[in-house]
Design an enzyme around this catalytic site. Structure first.
Site, PDB file in Angstrom:
ATOM      1  CB  SER A 184      -0.897   0.022   1.230  1.00  0.00           C
ATOM      2  OG  SER A 184      -1.469   1.317   1.359  1.00  0.00           O
ATOM      3  CG  HIS A 191      -3.728  -1.794  -1.669  1.00  0.00           C
ATOM      4  ND1 HIS A 191      -4.787  -2.595  -2.026  1.00  0.00           N
ATOM      5  CD2 HIS A 191      -4.162  -1.050  -0.614  1.00  0.00           C
ATOM      6  CE1 HIS A 191      -5.817  -2.354  -1.223  1.00  0.00           C
ATOM      7  NE2 HIS A 191      -5.457  -1.414  -0.364  1.00  0.00           N
ATOM      8  CG  ASP A 193      -5.198   2.029   0.953  1.00  0.00           C
ATOM      9  OD1 ASP A 193      -6.116   1.200   0.816  1.00  0.00           O
ATOM     10  OD2 ASP A 193      -4.062   1.734   1.381  1.00  0.00           O
ATOM     11  CG  MET A 247      -8.838   6.499   2.624  1.00  0.00           C
ATOM     12  SD  MET A 247      -8.139   6.430   4.278  1.00  0.00           S
ATOM     13  CE  MET A 247      -7.082   4.985   4.125  1.00  0.00           C
ATOM     14  CG  HIS A 293      -9.222  -0.418  -0.491  1.00  0.00           C
ATOM     15  ND1 HIS A 293      -8.598  -0.632   0.719  1.00  0.00           N
ATOM     16  CD2 HIS A 293     -10.555  -0.475  -0.234  1.00  0.00           C
ATOM     17  CE1 HIS A 293      -9.509  -0.793   1.670  1.00  0.00           C
ATOM     18  NE2 HIS A 293     -10.699  -0.698   1.114  1.00  0.00           N
ATOM     19  CG  MET A 324     -11.571   2.554   2.073  1.00  0.00           C
ATOM     20  SD  MET A 324     -10.015   2.544   2.994  1.00  0.00           S
ATOM     21  CE  MET A 324      -8.862   2.696   1.628  1.00  0.00           C
ATOM     22  CG  MET A 339     -11.438  -3.686   5.104  1.00  0.00           C
ATOM     23  SD  MET A 339      -9.999  -3.170   4.150  1.00  0.00           S
ATOM     24  CE  MET A 339      -9.056  -2.246   5.377  1.00  0.00           C
ATOM     25  N   GLY A 362      -9.329   3.242   7.098  1.00  0.00           N
ATOM     26  CA  GLY A 362      -9.118   4.661   7.381  1.00  0.00           C
ATOM     27  C   GLY A 362      -7.661   5.052   7.591  1.00  0.00           C
ATOM     28  CG  PHE A 363      -6.300   6.245  10.185  1.00  0.00           C
ATOM     29  CD1 PHE A 363      -5.814   7.517   9.923  1.00  0.00           C
ATOM     30  CD2 PHE A 363      -7.615   6.103  10.622  1.00  0.00           C
ATOM     31  CE1 PHE A 363      -6.633   8.639  10.107  1.00  0.00           C
ATOM     32  CE2 PHE A 363      -8.429   7.215  10.806  1.00  0.00           C
ATOM     33  CZ  PHE A 363      -7.930   8.486  10.554  1.00  0.00           C
ATOM     34  N   GLY A 389      -0.981   1.392   9.563  1.00  0.00           N
ATOM     35  CA  GLY A 389      -0.254   1.219  10.816  1.00  0.00           C
ATOM     36  C   GLY A 389      -1.067   0.746  12.004  1.00  0.00           C
ATOM     37  CG  ASP A 424      -6.004  -3.314   3.090  1.00  0.00           C
ATOM     38  OD1 ASP A 424      -4.966  -2.990   3.686  1.00  0.00           O
ATOM     39  OD2 ASP A 424      -6.667  -2.521   2.386  1.00  0.00           O
ATOM     40  N   GLY A 425      -4.591  -4.792   6.128  1.00  0.00           N
ATOM     41  CA  GLY A 425      -4.528  -4.139   7.429  1.00  0.00           C
ATOM     42  C   GLY A 425      -3.706  -4.914   8.443  1.00  0.00           C
ATOM     43  N   GLY A 426      -2.592  -4.327   8.869  1.00  0.00           N
ATOM     44  CA  GLY A 426      -1.784  -4.945   9.917  1.00  0.00           C
ATOM     45  C   GLY A 426      -1.051  -6.208   9.500  1.00  0.00           C
ATOM     46  N   GLY A 448       1.228  -2.123   4.084  1.00  0.00           N
ATOM     47  CA  GLY A 448       1.721  -0.761   3.942  1.00  0.00           C
ATOM     48  C   GLY A 448       2.953  -0.546   4.787  1.00  0.00           C
ATOM     49  CB  SER A 449       3.403   0.282   8.376  1.00  0.00           C
ATOM     50  OG  SER A 449       2.365  -0.566   8.779  1.00  0.00           O
TER      51      SER A 449
HETATM   52  C1  DX5 Z   1      -6.500   1.006   5.597  1.00  0.00           C
HETATM   53  C2  DX5 Z   1      -5.939   0.723   4.218  1.00  0.00           C
HETATM   54  C3  DX5 Z   1      -4.783  -0.195   4.200  1.00  0.00           C
HETATM   55  C4  DX5 Z   1      -3.585   0.284   4.973  1.00  0.00           C
HETATM   56  C5  DX5 Z   1      -2.660  -0.855   5.235  1.00  0.00           C
HETATM   57  O1  DX5 Z   1      -7.710   1.664   5.465  1.00  0.00           O
HETATM   58  O2  DX5 Z   1      -6.937   0.156   3.397  1.00  0.00           O
HETATM   59  O3  DX5 Z   1      -4.424  -0.515   2.862  1.00  0.00           O
HETATM   60  O4  DX5 Z   1      -2.894   1.293   4.298  1.00  0.00           O
HETATM   61  O5  DX5 Z   1      -1.621  -0.364   6.017  1.00  0.00           O
HETATM   62  P1  DX5 Z   1      -0.883  -1.289   7.097  1.00  0.00           P
HETATM   63  O6  DX5 Z   1      -0.296  -2.432   6.333  1.00  0.00           O
HETATM   64  O7  DX5 Z   1       0.142  -0.364   7.658  1.00  0.00           O
HETATM   65  O8  DX5 Z   1      -1.914  -1.721   8.088  1.00  0.00           O
HETATM   66 ZN    ZN Z   2      -6.418  -0.721   1.396  1.00  0.00          ZN
END
Ligand code: DX5
Ligand code: ZN
Length: 214
Positions: free
Chosen positions: A7, A30, A32, A34, A63, A65, A136, A141-142, A144, A174-176, A196-197
């Site tokens: 991401s 990816h 994101d 928003m 993606h 949102m 998800m 939304g965020f 990390g 997706d996420g963490g 992402g992170s």
């Molecule tokens: C959250 C996003 C994710 C996010 C993943 O709303 O859809 O794609 O950026 O980031 P990490 O991998 O850091 O959780």
């Molecule tokens: Zn995403």
């Protein structure tokens, strides 16, 4: 093999071409999007997709949102998105179907996204009409945030539904996702992992992408 979709939300937006170059060993980029309404954050949109399209050969996995994504899916396809996913919570089922149809009419791959509170059964009406289902593993939304391991039974249920009714469909999480949590996702049946992170904070990006493949 498991696919990795870094991401760019965790990338340095002042140097996006360089940041996308770092992930050339991955499978998808990816993106994101928003809108500050569907989720409490605002990121990037159509002009950024158009600008990054020529700087990578990787498919762009966009993606959305945003509320009522049917209004914008064609514009994202025209800007260069290869895969466009829309949240089932973001409009009525009929309008979500209309969004998927519009993406297909533009030659794109279409997917639905399920937020953590949305059960696997919400994917039922769309199963034969999607190329990807995204589950998800954080609240959208965020970047990390912490991985929600309690989503794994839902991922497994989606895997069973896909295998029974649309085996070509991809199952993305997706996420963490990091080098530890990726294993549970793969075990539960996901074949595309967004990170992402975990990718962008790694000192050795190609090595991190390899680790995430499990
Ligand atoms: C959250 C996003 C994710 C996010 C993943 O709303 O859809 O794609 O950026 O980031 P990490 O991998 O850091 O959780
Ligand atoms: Zn995403």
């Amino acid at each position: 093999m498991v696919k990795i979709a870094p991401s760019i939300l965790s990338a340095d937006f002042a140097n996006l071409e360089r940041e996308i170059g770092r992930i050339s060993d991955a499978d998808y980029v990816h993106v994101d999007v928003m809108d500050g309404v569907f989720v409490p954050n605002i990121t990037i949109g159509i002009p950024v997709v158009r600008c990054i399209r020529p700087v990578t050969k990787l498919p762009l996995d966009v993606h959305l949102m945003i509320v009522r994504p049917v209004r914008y899916v064609e514009a994202f396809c025209d800007a260069g998105a290869d895969i466009v996913t829309v949240h089932v919570e973001s409009d009525t089922p009929d309008e979500i179907r209309a969004a998927l149809d519009k993406i297909h009419a533009r030659g794109g791959r279409a997917g639905i996204v399920l937020s953590p509170g949305t059960p696997a059964q919400a994917a039922e009406p769309f199963l034969e009409h999607v190329d990807m289902i995204l589950a998800m593993t954080v609240e959208p939304g965020f970047g990390g945030q912490s991985f929600m391991a309690d989503m794994m039974p839902k991922v497994a249920a989606l895997r069973a539904m896909i295998d029974a009714r649309n085996p070509g469909c991809e199952l993305e999480v997706d996420g963490g996702v990091d080098p530890v949590t990726c294993r549970a996702c793969i075990q539960a049946g996901a074949n595309v992992l967004v990170a992402g992170s975990a990718v962008y904070t790694a000192p050795d990006t190609p090595a991190r992408i390899r680790e995430l493949r499990g």
